[in-house]
Design an enzyme around this catalytic site. Structure first.
Site, PDB file in Angstrom:
ATOM      1  N   CYS A 204       0.831  -1.206   0.000  1.00 24.05           N
ATOM      2  CA  CYS A 204       0.000   0.000   0.000  1.00 24.05           C
ATOM      3  C   CYS A 204       0.869   1.261   0.000  1.00 24.05           C
ATOM      4  O   CYS A 204       1.732   1.408   0.861  1.00 24.05           O
ATOM      5  CB  CYS A 204      -0.907   0.003   1.228  1.00 24.05           C
ATOM      6  N   CYS A 207       0.138   3.248   3.541  1.00 27.86           N
ATOM      7  CA  CYS A 207       0.535   2.818   4.886  1.00 27.86           C
ATOM      8  C   CYS A 207       1.574   1.694   4.888  1.00 27.86           C
ATOM      9  O   CYS A 207       2.054   1.313   5.954  1.00 27.86           O
ATOM     10  CB  CYS A 207      -0.696   2.389   5.675  1.00 27.86           C
ATOM     11  N   CYS A 220      -6.445  -2.658   0.897  1.00 29.04           N
ATOM     12  CA  CYS A 220      -5.300  -2.624   1.807  1.00 29.04           C
ATOM     13  C   CYS A 220      -5.702  -3.265   3.125  1.00 29.04           C
ATOM     14  O   CYS A 220      -6.808  -3.047   3.618  1.00 29.04           O
ATOM     15  CB  CYS A 220      -4.865  -1.174   2.036  1.00 29.04           C
ATOM     16  N   CYS A 223      -5.285  -0.020   5.992  1.00 28.48           N
ATOM     17  CA  CYS A 223      -5.902   1.309   5.957  1.00 28.48           C
ATOM     18  C   CYS A 223      -7.106   1.260   5.005  1.00 28.48           C
ATOM     19  O   CYS A 223      -7.356   0.235   4.377  1.00 28.48           O
ATOM     20  CB  CYS A 223      -4.882   2.372   5.534  1.00 28.48           C
ATOM     21  N   ASP A 339      19.202  -1.471 -19.493  1.00 28.87           N
ATOM     22  CA  ASP A 339      19.190  -2.591 -18.555  1.00 28.87           C
ATOM     23  C   ASP A 339      18.105  -3.585 -18.978  1.00 28.87           C
ATOM     24  O   ASP A 339      16.923  -3.240 -19.032  1.00 28.87           O
ATOM     25  CB  ASP A 339      18.889  -2.012 -17.159  1.00 28.87           C
TER      26      ASP A 339
HETATM   27 ZN    ZN Z   1      -2.869   1.026   3.366  1.00 29.66          ZN
END
Ligand code: ZN
Length: 415
Positions: A204, A207, A220, A223, A339
């Site tokens: 997330c 958070c 999430c 949160c 790359d």
């Molecule tokens: Zn979250």
């Protein structure tokens, strides 16, 4: 426009035309560069008086810009940077070349979104997706999302059309309102364009907790961030609009990902007042986009070109490609990023069971990757060798940027 801007615009058009006449590409970069040297505010001057849509994201922006331009075309003339020059020089050049138009739809490199928002003051911005791209120079995905979010906070009046299926996009499109600063949350219309690639959004951005998924839902675990309810969705071979009406979409472009791009285009056009029922038939006129999805017949083979530049777009390409002989080509020149370690982020096992050919400057990087996946392959030196090595019928070509351009040149710069 002020006199200085008029002069800058005229010189920009002339420089672009000279560059084209000299056979040095379409001239949009040099034209825009000179115009901006004469008048640093030229992009803002050229944008004034137009209703503008910006289209940004890691993948699909060129195609979505083309589809959106077709949809908004219901209302009148639309300026657009159709050659994929998606930085401010390209926007300046496109608007100068188009002359006065009521509308503009501009593809924007995700790193430049804040700057172009500032200069063009668009009516609407479409946010498609964010995933890893060009490891040696692109920003980390979370950093891009942060930049987008900060830019939207500074432009509370812009209407946002965003992908509900990408957690990083959802987070970027929903900055917290700060009433003390006079900030209001942006007006967001959500579409569902799917997200096949999940490996840049397990954590997330708000958070740091894990993001969980079940079916099309995601949330999430730490949160309130979760998938918003989209107003525009893909259903079967059509698009469901916010009123619940379903519109059959007949595209000449392959894959479910392009149905998602069509839903996005209709959602953006609706922000200008275009009814989906009026726009949907116009989407079918888009055949290929700067060679992407182009089909060419040669020596009994029907060759189809798919551009894939980063892990997410390789997954989409595998999904779009028919189960048919497939040529993979990889370069690592400047426009590709130097790359190639991202090849190890892509699961090549969907190719098992197909005849697989490899070519390009970095074919041997592909060889190692395919070997790890246990997918048999054959190396060919040239595109003609590849055509000769497969039986008559469909040959799918999946290539990254300059490898794609090389093959397009072999096919006489097919559009
Ligand atoms: Zn979250």
């Amino acid at each position: 426009m002020p006199l200085r801007a008029k002069v800058a615009s005229s010189v920009s058009r002339t420089a672009a035309a000279l560059s084209r006449a000299a056979g040095r590409g379409d001239g949009s970069v040099i034209g825009g560069w000179i115009g901006l040297k004469i008048d640093p505010d030229l992009l803002a001057h050229l944008s004034a008086g137009r209703a503008i849509a910006l289209v940004s994201g890691t993948n699909g922006k060129t195609t979505t810009t083309r589809l959106t331009t077709a949809a908004v075309g219901v209302l009148g003339r639309v300026a657009t940077n159709s050659f994929g020059a998606n930085m401010p020089t390209g926007h300046t050049s496109a608007l100068a070349k188009a002359g006065s138009t009521p509308y503009a739809v501009l593809e924007v490199d995700e790193h430049y979104l804040a700057q172009v928002l500032e200069a063009t003051e668009p009516h609407v911005v479409a946010l498609l997706n964010l995933s890893r791209d060009q490891l040696d120079r692109a920003k980390e995905v979370a950093m891009m999302a942060q930049l987008w979010r900060a830019a939207l906070v500074r432009h509370p009046d812009v209407r946002v059309v965003a992908n509900a299926d990408d957690p990083m996009v959802v987070w970027a499109a929903t900055p917290p309102a700060d009433p003390a600063q006079g900030h209001v949350p942006p007006h967001v219309t959500w579409f569902s364009a799917g997200q096949r690639w999940h490996d840049d959004s397990w954590v997330c951005p708000e958070c740091g907790s894990t993001i969980q998924r079940s079916g099309e839902q995601w949330w999430c675990t730490g949160c309130p961030l979760r998938r918003p309810q989209p107003q525009w969705t893909v259903e079967d071979d059509g698009v469901l609009d916010p009123t619940g009406a379903w519109h059959k979409v007949q595209l000449q472009l392959p894959g479910k990902v392009n149905l998602g791009n069509a839903a996005t285009a209709l959602a953006v056009a609706a922000e200008f007042g275009v009814r989906p029922v009026d726009a949907v038939s116009r989407l079918g006129v888009v055949t290929s986009v700067a060679g992407r999805y182009a089909q060419v017949d040669r020596d009994g083979r029907n060759i189809r070109l798919l551009l894939a530049k980063n892990p997410a777009s390789w997954l989409e390409a595998f999904d779009m490609a028919d189960v048919a002989p497939t040529l993979l080509s990889i370069n690592a020149r400047d426009p590709d990023g130097l790359d190639t370690s991202w090849l190890f982020d892509v699961d090549f096992s969907p190719l098992a069971g197909r005849q697989v050919l490899i070519t390009g400057d970095r074919a041997y990087d592909l060889a190692v990757r395919l070997d790890v996946n246990g997918v048999p392959f054959q190396h060919v030196r040239t595109f003609d060798d590849a055509v000769r090595a497969v039986p008559p019928g469909r040959l799918e070509v999946i290539a990254n940027y300059t490898a794609f351009q090389d093959i397009r040149a072999e096919l006489d710069r097919v559009n």
